[in-house]
Design a protein around this motif. Structure first.
Motif, mmCIF file in Angstrom:
data_model
loop_
_atom_site.group_PDB
_atom_site.id
_atom_site.type_symbol
_atom_site.label_atom_id
_atom_site.label_comp_id
_atom_site.label_asym_id
_atom_site.label_seq_id
_atom_site.Cartn_x
_atom_site.Cartn_y
_atom_site.Cartn_z
ATOM 1 N N GLY B 154 1.165 -1.695 -0.393
ATOM 2 C CA GLY B 154 -0.120 -0.129 -0.259
ATOM 3 C C GLY B 154 0.565 1.427 -0.117
ATOM 4 O O GLY B 154 2.438 1.213 0.376
ATOM 5 N N SER B 155 0.650 2.455 -0.758
ATOM 6 C CA SER B 155 1.179 3.871 -0.646
ATOM 7 C C SER B 155 1.007 4.006 0.718
ATOM 8 O O SER B 155 2.668 4.770 0.833
ATOM 9 C CB SER B 155 0.450 4.435 -1.713
ATOM 10 O OG SER B 155 -0.770 4.852 -0.877
ATOM 11 N N GLU B 156 0.309 3.820 1.388
ATOM 12 C CA GLU B 156 0.377 4.078 3.329
ATOM 13 C C GLU B 156 1.767 3.817 3.852
ATOM 14 O O GLU B 156 2.688 4.340 4.591
ATOM 15 C CB GLU B 156 -0.466 3.571 4.104
ATOM 16 C CG GLU B 156 -2.001 4.306 3.203
ATOM 17 C CD GLU B 156 -1.757 3.062 2.474
ATOM 18 O OE1 GLU B 156 -1.336 1.956 3.069
ATOM 19 O OE2 GLU B 156 -2.963 2.971 1.350
ATOM 20 N N SER B 157 2.056 2.972 3.524
ATOM 21 C CA SER B 157 3.376 2.088 3.774
ATOM 22 C C SER B 157 4.475 1.636 3.130
ATOM 23 O O SER B 157 5.521 0.845 3.508
ATOM 24 C CB SER B 157 2.843 0.644 4.244
ATOM 25 O OG SER B 157 2.853 -0.363 3.330
ATOM 26 N N LEU B 158 4.691 2.636 2.629
ATOM 27 C CA LEU B 158 5.909 2.857 1.616
ATOM 28 C C LEU B 158 7.312 2.274 2.087
ATOM 29 O O LEU B 158 7.790 1.744 1.699
ATOM 30 C CB LEU B 158 5.475 3.966 0.378
ATOM 31 C CG LEU B 158 6.547 3.843 -0.843
ATOM 32 C CD1 LEU B 158 7.065 2.420 -1.623
ATOM 33 C CD2 LEU B 158 6.486 4.906 -1.776
ATOM 34 N N HIS B 159 7.053 3.730 2.704
ATOM 35 C CA HIS B 159 9.269 3.717 3.625
ATOM 36 C C HIS B 159 9.372 2.083 4.345
ATOM 37 O O HIS B 159 10.287 1.788 4.953
ATOM 38 C CB HIS B 159 8.499 4.887 4.962
ATOM 39 C CG HIS B 159 8.842 6.251 3.830
ATOM 40 N ND1 HIS B 159 7.565 6.955 3.791
ATOM 41 C CD2 HIS B 159 9.865 6.967 3.186
ATOM 42 C CE1 HIS B 159 8.151 8.218 3.169
ATOM 43 N NE2 HIS B 159 8.734 8.063 2.302
#
Lengths: 421, 421
Positions: B154-159
């Motif tokens: 998901g883009s929220e968990s990229l880092h």
């Protein structure tokens, strides 16, 4: 556009009927499914003359259309083949019922007891070409595994398939199972094939059996999961360490026993380091058996061969034709097959265990053989009874597909008020 | 259009690299794959602080975007969860290697010896949402089963995913396995998801883990085979013959133990013939635990409930909310679940064996439970070690998916010059 809409509406109606039938079938007892198959076999026996009349119509149509000899052979029914259809139905009838079988069970420290049991998939669509016996085999295996099935045979075999389908429905009726459990798409309209490939939610899986044309259509249009039963571009590789007698015997059988089946060899690869006398004998045997050997390079100098063109490699002839090429040992054979094969069946002829191991490890065809004819690629020969075909994909089903591979599974978990910590 | 083309080109490059890596992985020894997983676990342990810093960036981004409490909970990493990721990698490392396992072998009257052995599938694509641990679990299970994997978190968990992915690559490097065995789609561009779904020939199977949005996208766009890991709309049915104590304990656990997982209960069905005191107690327990009970009909008269709207049924809340309805016995429960369920997990509370059998036979969810909390729907709880998720489709993989279900198989056939008659 009108054709496509009509076809989509037809498949939607059939799919909805199949879905209802599938609910009943999932709960049908093993005995009732068996009764239906026995009654269908009886109907094939009793209506043999009418089936042969229907088949004669198809043969006349096929000759008019100019179908090749092997195609006509695949289409033809006779007393012997009818008997085989009947026997196959009785064999499937007497196989163990896969539905409800407990595949595994175990206990957990949490107190849960877990069982994994086989379930039907639901609604299966089968798209096939000329061979009319598929109507019976696919219908029987789908029924055995508790699935409803929608059959779409080749337009050349429509009369034969219709007659055989009538026998299957008679079996269902006698066992008081829903007639929509086995439906035949009774039209020559090719738009029906596209409609089946796109029937998401109506058909759970499509089994396409056929050659290049169907491959392309499936790749472009399929929105429903597919168990591909596509081309059989089978290779025979004769290694430097082959036993000459076994190699010659296996090669002739792999090519000529029956050319129209998907397990027939289509390409001969010979190790460049093999004895030149063996090369000559292998090619000579094929030529003597009436095979057109399309040979490349040095092999093309052997008597009776014709020069290969590049398109001869990776081609399914299904005829008395074979492509032939020299390769650099087992690694050369692996590289060729990876590039040109269809992941169906390949055989290595060698007495060298390490070389055989390399062949088995380096390739990923559904079936890999050593010192055996590719014509053994068959559910019956594998001991599975009837088969719906040889799956060349890697998802769910692979190799000869019998009733068991037409099932899915579910987990049944029992506790005594168990809660998770 | 530019975005879509860029995304397709990116996925094509990654897919080609993955295909090459998959060839190496299929031949990699069990020891080397194990070494890579141990080294990855060590890296997670050693780089914990940096991973938590990366996660803090994601949490800040998530709060800014206004993510819900359960979403933030799924996104959050801490020491305990990092330890769980590390432990999970070590557990997978120590599991038996499935590749090459002989699943079955038998002899045939023809003299052939047949073995069915497990093989990798090839290249797996995983599309998932916020939970960053999937980066490690999916990477580890794909590697264990000899598959290359392309991960799209998901883009929220990229880092967080990037930091964990770095540890996985370090493991591969230390074991001298190709780094392209585990690749991360390092972009927030959603076009990459569509490109993966359409990457025929590059990706062999897509595992989508997510909710309604992803369901629709997969249905519209997928051209690659899919092992769906979609919504978990799990039901708890309390039958007239339920033991009240077990029913109350299981229901509260099924709803409240952890609301953000796919095995959390989303709908309570109570037998209309059950004791009204039990009805009140079941609903009262939930209300007391802080659950918003969206109740229908008579149930809505119970204190603390709110009136349900039709859209509350068949909805995955993933929050402290549950829909509740009276049904007419087990048949009513089956009818409701067939209509509104997602074929994930359902549990019946009953002491009546015949009623439990009806529930097990009449439904076709991946997991059916009796007198147990739906929160047990988990690979670890099933004894499979780590899991890539709970598959809700029926093709190939179903229920908790561990390394074994990420394999296919091939047949190895040996003869001694066998030809088919």
């Amino acid at each position: 556009m009108g054709d496509r809409d009509d076809a989509a509406a037809l498949i939607a109606r059939m799919g909805e009927a199949a879905r209802l039938a599938a609910h009943d079938l999932a709960l049908a007892t093993a005995g009732r499914k068996r009764d239906a198959l026995i009654a269908a076999a009886d109907a094939i026996r009793d209506q043999g003359a009418a089936i042969l009349v229907a088949n004669e119509q198809d043969l006349a149509f096929g000759r008019e259309k100019g179908l090749s000899g092997p195609m006509i052979d695949r289409l033809r029914l006779d007393e012997t083949r009818l008997r085989a259809i009947e026997d196959s139905l009785r064999t499937v009838a007497d196989q163990p019922d896969p539905v409800g079988e407990v595949v595994a069970e175990w206990d957990r420290p949490s107190g849960l007891h877990i069982r994994r049991v086989r379930t039907p998939i639901g609604v299966i669509g089968v798209i096939y070409e000329s061979r009319p016996n598929v109507t019976a085999d696919a219908g029987a295996l789908a029924l055995k595994s508790g699935n409803a099935v929608i059959l779409r045979g080749g337009s050349e075999s429509l009369h034969s398939s219709r007659a055989i389908h009538g026998c299957m429905v008679e079996g269902l009726r006698k066992a008081r199972l829903p007639e929509a459990a086995i439906q035949l798409v009774d039209t020559r309209d090719r738009a029906a094939v596209s409609a089946m490939l796109q029937a998401q939610g109506l058909i759970d899986v499509i089994i396409p059996r056929g050659g290049k044309g169907l491959v392309g259509l499936v790749q472009r249009e399929a929105r429903v999961p597919v168990f591909a039963h596509l081309e059989g571009i089978c290779h025979v590789y004769v290694d430097r360490d082959a036993d000459p007698g076994k190699a010659r015997r296996v090669l002739v059988n792999a090519k000529t026993r029956r050319t129209g089946i998907c397990g027939a060899a289509e390409c001969l690869l010979i190790d460049r380091a093999a004895d030149p006398a063996l090369r000559a004998a292998l090619v000579g045997d094929l030529v003597a058996a009436g095979v057109e050997v399309r040979a490349e390079g040095e092999l093309a100098a052997l008597p009776g061969t014709v020069e290969a063109v590049p398109e001869d490699f990776g081609r399914e002839f299904q005829d008395m034709i074979i492509a032939a090429r020299l390769v650099d040992g087992v690694e050369g054979a692996i590289a060729h097959i990876r590039r040109f094969g269809s992941q169906h069946t390949e055989s290595i002829l060698t007495e060298n265990d390490a070389t055989a191991d390399s062949f088995f490890a380096g390739l990923d065809s559904a079936i890999l053989m050593r010192n055996a004819s590719t014509q053994f690629a068959d559910g019956g020969e594998f001991g599975m009874g009837a088969e719906i075909g040889i799956a060349t994909g890697k998802m769910h089903a692979r190799g000869p597909v019998g009733a068991e591979q037409l099932t899915s599974f579910k987990y049944l978990v029992t506790g005594d008020g168990a809660v998770r910590a």
